[in-house]
Design a protein around this motif. Structure first.
Motif, short mmCIF file in Angstrom:
data_model
loop_
_atom_site.label_atom_id
_atom_site.label_comp_id
_atom_site.label_asym_id
_atom_site.label_seq_id
_atom_site.Cartn_x
_atom_site.Cartn_y
_atom_site.Cartn_z
N LEU A 488 0.84 -1.18 0.00
CA LEU A 488 0.00 0.00 0.00
C LEU A 488 0.88 1.23 0.00
O LEU A 488 1.79 1.35 0.81
N LYS A 489 0.60 2.11 -0.91
CA LYS A 489 1.42 3.30 -1.02
C LYS A 489 1.13 4.25 0.13
O LYS A 489 -0.03 4.55 0.42
N ILE A 490 2.17 4.70 0.81
CA ILE A 490 2.04 5.65 1.92
C ILE A 490 2.71 6.94 1.49
O ILE A 490 3.83 6.93 0.96
N HIS A 491 2.00 8.03 1.70
CA HIS A 491 2.54 9.33 1.30
C HIS A 491 3.87 9.57 2.01
O HIS A 491 4.02 9.29 3.20
N PRO A 492 4.87 10.06 1.29
CA PRO A 492 6.20 10.25 1.89
C PRO A 492 6.19 11.10 3.15
O PRO A 492 6.94 10.82 4.09
N GLN A 493 5.34 12.11 3.20
CA GLN A 493 5.29 12.96 4.40
C GLN A 493 4.73 12.20 5.60
O GLN A 493 5.20 12.36 6.72
N ILE A 494 3.72 11.36 5.32
CA ILE A 494 3.16 10.54 6.40
C ILE A 494 4.22 9.55 6.88
O ILE A 494 4.36 9.29 8.08
N LEU A 495 4.95 9.00 5.94
CA LEU A 495 6.00 8.04 6.29
C LEU A 495 7.07 8.72 7.14
O LEU A 495 7.53 8.13 8.14
N LYS A 496 7.45 9.93 6.78
CA LYS A 496 8.43 10.66 7.58
C LYS A 496 7.90 10.93 8.98
O LYS A 496 8.65 10.84 9.97
N LEU A 497 6.60 11.24 9.08
CA LEU A 497 5.99 11.48 10.39
C LEU A 497 6.04 10.22 11.25
O LEU A 497 6.35 10.27 12.45
N ILE A 498 5.73 9.07 10.62
CA ILE A 498 5.77 7.80 11.35
C ILE A 498 7.18 7.51 11.84
O ILE A 498 7.40 7.16 13.01
N TYR A 499 8.14 7.64 10.93
CA TYR A 499 9.52 7.37 11.31
C TYR A 499 9.99 8.33 12.40
O TYR A 499 10.66 7.93 13.36
N GLY A 500 9.64 9.61 12.26
CA GLY A 500 10.04 10.59 13.26
C GLY A 500 9.44 10.29 14.61
O GLY A 500 10.10 10.45 15.66
N THR A 501 8.18 9.82 14.61
CA THR A 501 7.52 9.48 15.87
C THR A 501 8.23 8.34 16.58
O THR A 501 8.45 8.37 17.80
N PHE A 502 8.61 7.33 15.80
CA PHE A 502 9.29 6.19 16.40
C PHE A 502 10.68 6.57 16.92
O PHE A 502 11.10 6.11 17.99
N ILE A 503 11.37 7.41 16.18
CA ILE A 503 12.69 7.84 16.66
C ILE A 503 12.53 8.63 17.95
O ILE A 503 13.31 8.45 18.92
N LEU A 504 11.51 9.51 18.01
CA LEU A 504 11.25 10.27 19.24
C LEU A 504 10.92 9.33 20.40
O LEU A 504 11.40 9.53 21.53
N LEU A 505 10.13 8.28 20.12
CA LEU A 505 9.79 7.31 21.15
C LEU A 505 11.04 6.58 21.64
O LEU A 505 11.24 6.40 22.85
N PHE A 506 11.92 6.18 20.70
CA PHE A 506 13.16 5.52 21.09
C PHE A 506 14.03 6.44 21.95
O PHE A 506 14.66 5.99 22.92
N VAL A 507 14.08 7.72 21.59
CA VAL A 507 14.88 8.67 22.36
C VAL A 507 14.30 8.83 23.77
O VAL A 507 15.05 8.85 24.76
N CYS A 508 12.98 8.92 23.87
CA CYS A 508 12.34 9.04 25.19
C CYS A 508 12.66 7.82 26.05
O CYS A 508 12.93 7.95 27.25
N ILE A 509 12.62 6.64 25.44
CA ILE A 509 12.94 5.42 26.18
C ILE A 509 14.39 5.45 26.63
O ILE A 509 14.71 5.05 27.77
N SER A 510 15.28 5.94 25.78
CA SER A 510 16.68 6.04 26.17
C SER A 510 16.86 6.99 27.34
O SER A 510 17.68 6.74 28.24
N VAL A 511 16.09 8.07 27.36
CA VAL A 511 16.15 9.01 28.49
C VAL A 511 15.68 8.32 29.77
O VAL A 511 16.27 8.49 30.84
N ILE A 512 14.62 7.54 29.66
CA ILE A 512 14.12 6.79 30.83
C ILE A 512 15.19 5.83 31.34
O ILE A 512 15.45 5.75 32.56
N PHE A 513 15.83 5.13 30.43
CA PHE A 513 16.88 4.19 30.84
C PHE A 513 18.11 4.91 31.40
O PHE A 513 18.80 4.38 32.27
#
Length: 823
Positions: A488-513
């Motif tokens: 399924l084709k995902i708009h590049p901007q939506i894809l960037k938003l998804i990737y950015g959200t996950f990176i932000l989540l990973f960073v938050c988890i790293s801060v918790i650790f």
């Protein structure tokens, strides 16, 4: 259909015509194929980072290695996500990675993660839930990322197997080295062997759960790789025997029988003699490992009563509910089942088992060493996330086994690769399940990495299998790589938003650790000082210095309570009260109430101290310090009628608490209930016959109950003795002793009277009677020596003079030097 439009796979090997009209699957590592390509280097580095960095991260001055290892795991996740999802082939086909969630294992794992998140609604301590979910999500993410790598290139499974087999041999050799140190006396015990891990149990787990990699080489490879597999299995099993972990003895037996049953089925299916040889080589590896261990254990181990130095059969036979280790596990499992009954839907909240369990544990636990883990990940996850969460977690293991069985039944081709991968995933999770059933590998990153690899291999294999099943009859699978899938084709901007959200989540988890890691370093200081029995650091070192997360220590004590210890040490009562009044981190841990009661006691506020000491007692009724504070305040307030309501039930359950017996008998003596006091001290002597304080209290109460009422008669006998009428004195002491048969002073004075009458034999008998009921007495030993001398028994006399001299009696020393020095 053009090549660009093909929905299946990127071709990576030469087309091979099907044999006998059937499609055949072929290993990507065909003749001439390199072991790995330069384009695979990022994927290989990511996998090696997960394996080596997480495993060998040191504690970096933290209380244990968990905190820094989870931190490094989260950082690797960030790097791996960036490398994988910013790769053009993955970024252009995001749906390919989403197939992870279309597999049975992926669905079960994702469902478990969702329920862990929903369980936050039931959590007493939300911060602990956040920390635990960060751990769960990090492991889930690592599994997902490794699966994405493998579903593109399953050739890397072989690399993983070889690397992990090498680590298995490394761990085993490190055990052998430390066993040699133990035999030389340079290590105190087997329990002190831990090599690069935090403790012996983690080392044993690491060895045991790596065995499937070696088993894979033995089962599916040939030549030098199969020989390495056999060596790794032999050394791994031998190291498991040396580590003296009974759970793994049982697990090895069950799983070995399962593997041999698989070989029997395989033989009946294929009728190949090579399978018989394979089974014989596996049995030979076990027998060789056992014989080496038995020889070392019987001939080289020190002869002690330690369980870890016994034979395998003796160690397994020692398992019972009365065994400390087994008893703790059984209790933890019982209480976990109680929590599951109480909270069946969403559990007690992720990470909150160690909090909620205290309402059960504290009703029997006499100290503050808590079961912060259930020693069974299946029960603990069910207790924290509910019955459905527990079923979903269990399903990860069941689906892995089912996928292997189903694929094995449908595929008999010798060249089939998926059978190998399904076998590794199911066997690996089976070995991991043994550890998860008896221990808590879910909180050990170095073991979780093994779980990650097994689950990722299982999911990737299932994705490949589903892809194959969708091939047309004329299609041919050319390799184990999935690329260019229709998505399924995902708009590049939506894809960037998804990737950015996950990176932000990973960073938050790293801060918790990172916060968890910093807290663990402070906890190490506190723990070492508590163990030493002295708090030396100033309170300023800890007040306001702990991070926000976590608010519960590794050993289960709230962080504010830790800080309160140091404030109380400095008599800062007001600061202690202000700190603990707002502490809601663990409502079932009585330390908060106990420290508040101590603080009010320092302030002289006895009513408030009484209130909180009673709360501490109700939370933890079998911890005597809680009760003693409550009883002491009641005693000060003259609440004599209330004290028996607390001390009597306590002693009904706790028969070996010395201070409780002393308080109880002292209290009843003070209120002149001497009969009860004396009855209690006699009961105490039954349970503590060698305790000097109990003996001293018994003598005191005997004196009060029996001697004091007849003091006039004893004093009259002493007057007769002092007047020199020794015959009358003997009669007087005899008459007194008929009334008070255990007054040792009467025996003593009668012996002196008999000596004065020169009735030496009776004098000796009287002294013997005295000494059989009392501690050695220098004067009486000297007197008995004189009596022996009078009877010409000089050898016995000299022995008494010497004993008297050693006890510090001057006359005994004089007599020894005069009569015995030159004998």
């Amino acid at each position: 259909m053009s090549r660009k439009e093909k929905p299946i796979v990127e071709l990576q090997s030469k087309q091979v015509k099907p044999k006998s009209g059937k499609n055949k699957r072929h290993d990507k590592n065909t003749a001439g194929a390199p072991f790995f390509r330069l384009s695979e280097a990022p994927s290989i580095l990511i996998i090696l980072a997960y394996i080596f960095i997480v495993t060998f991260t040191p504690n970096w001055m933290a209380l244990d290695t968990n905190a820094p290892k989870f931190l490094t795991l989260s950082l690797i996740n960030i790097g791996a996500f960036i490398v994988i999802f910013f790769d053009k082939s993955v970024r252009n086909n995001p749906n390919s990675s989403m197939r992870f969630f279309a597999t049975n294992i992926g669905i079960a794992y994702s469902g478990f993660l969702i329920l862990s998140l929903l369980s936050f609604t039931q959590a007493i301590n939300l911060k602990e839930s956040i920390l635990q979910f960060a751990k769960l999500f990090s492991v889930f993410s690592a599994t997902f990322l490794v699966a994405v790598i493998l579903m593109q290139n399953m050739r890397l499974v072989k690399l993983i197997v070889i690397v992990m087999t090498g680590l298995l041999i490394f761990d085993a050799v490190s055990v052998f080295y430390n066993i040699n140190l133990f035999l030389e006396g340079r290590i105190a015990g087997i329990s002190d062997i831990k090599t690069v891990y935090s403790n012996k149990n983690i080392l044993a787990s690491s060895i045991f759960v790596k065995l499937p990699f070696a088993l894979w080489l033995l089962n599916f490879e040939k030549g030098w790789l199969r020989r390495i597999g056999w060596i790794a299995i032999t050394t791994g099993i031998l190291a498991t025997f040396f580590m003296a972990t009974r759970a793994f003895y049982l697990g090895l037996l069950v799983l070995s029988l399962t593997f041999l049953a698989y070989l029997i089925i395989n033989y009946l299916r294929k009728k190949e003699n090579a399978i018989i040889k394979l089974g014989a080589s596996y049995i030979g590896a076990i027998l060789l490992a056992y014989l080496i261990f038995a020889f070392v254990q019987q001939n080289l181990y020190p002869k002690t009563n330690e369980r870890t130095t016994q034979g395998i059969a003796a160690q397994v036979a020692s398992i019972s509910e009365f065994d400390t280790s087994a008893g703790l596990r059984i209790n933890a499992w019982k209480w976990s089942l109680e929590l599951i009954k109480e909270y069946p839907l969403l559990g007690v909240g992720s990470g909150n088992w160690k909090i909620s369990i205290l309402k059960h544990e504290n009703q029997v636990n006499t100290g503050f060493i808590y079961l912060y883990k259930a020693h069974n990940d299946f029960l603990e996850n069910a207790a924290e996330t509910g019955i459905l969460g527990g079923i979903l977690f269990l399903s990860i293991f069941l689906f892995a086994g089912w996928n292997f069985i189903r694929h094995y039944r449908r595929n008999q081709e010798e060249s089939d690769q998926l059978t190998k991968f399904f076998f590794l995933a199911s066997a690996g999770l089976a070995f991991y399940a043994v550890d998860a059933f008896f221990n808590f590998p879910a909180d050990r990153p170095e073991i979780l990495i093994l779980f990650t690899l097994f689950v990722a291999i299982g999911i990737s294999s299932r994705i490949i299998q589903k892809t194959e099943n969708n091939l047309t009859e004329t299609s041919e699978l050319k390799g184990m790589s999935i690329r260019n899938l229709n998505a399924l084709k995902i708009h590049p901007q939506i894809l960037k938003l998804i990737y950015g959200t996950f990176i932000l989540l990973f960073v938050c988890i790293s801060v918790i650790f990172k916060m968890n890691f910093e807290s663990s370093k402070l906890q190490r200081i506190v723990y070492q000082e508590i163990m030493s029995g002295s708090l030396r650091e100033p309170s300023s070192r800890f007040v306001g210095k702990f991070p926000t997360i976590p608010n519960i220590s590794i050993w289960g004590e709230s962080i504010p309570a830790i800080t309160a210890r140091y404030l109380l040490e400095e008599k800062k009562a007001d600061e202690t009260i202000d700190l603990l009044m707002n502490d809601k981190s663990n409502p079932f841990d009585a330390r908060r109430e106990f420290f508040i009661a101590l603080a009010y006691s320092v302030k002289g506020a006895s009513d408030s101290s009484l209130l909180y000491s009673r709360q501490a007692y109700e939370l933890k009724p079998n911890y005597y310090r809680n009760l003693h504070m409550l009883l002491s305040i009641m005693d000060e307030k003259k609440q004599d009628s209330e004290i028996p309501k607390y001390i009597d039930p306590f002693l009904e359950k706790n028969k070996t608490e010395v201070n409780a017996w002393l308080f109880s008998t002292g209290f009843y003596s003070r209120i002149n209930e001497l009969d009860k006091a004396y009855s209690l001290i006699q009961e105490a002597l039954e349970y503590l016959p060698y305790d000097s304080l109990i003996k001293q209290q018994e003598r005191y109460l005997y004196h009060r109950k029996f001697i004091e009422p007849h003091a006039d008669r004893f004093n009259k006998a002493m007057e007769i003795f002092n007047s020199g009428n020794y015959r009358a004195a003997v009669d007087a002491f005899n008459a007194y002793m008929e009334q008070v048969p255990f007054d040792l002073n009467a025996y003593r004075m009668r012996a002196f009277s008999l000596y004065q009458l020169q009735e030496f034999t009776l004098c000796i008998e009287g002294i013997n009677e005295y000494l059989s009921n009392a501690e050695p007495d220098g004067q009486l030993l000297n007197l008995r020596g004189i009596s022996y001398s009078a009877l010409n028994e000089h050898e016995k006399a000299c022995l008494d003079y010497e004993a008297s001299m050693k006890l510090g009696d001057a006359n005994g020393k004089t007599n020894f030097n005069q009569f015995c020095r030159n004998r």
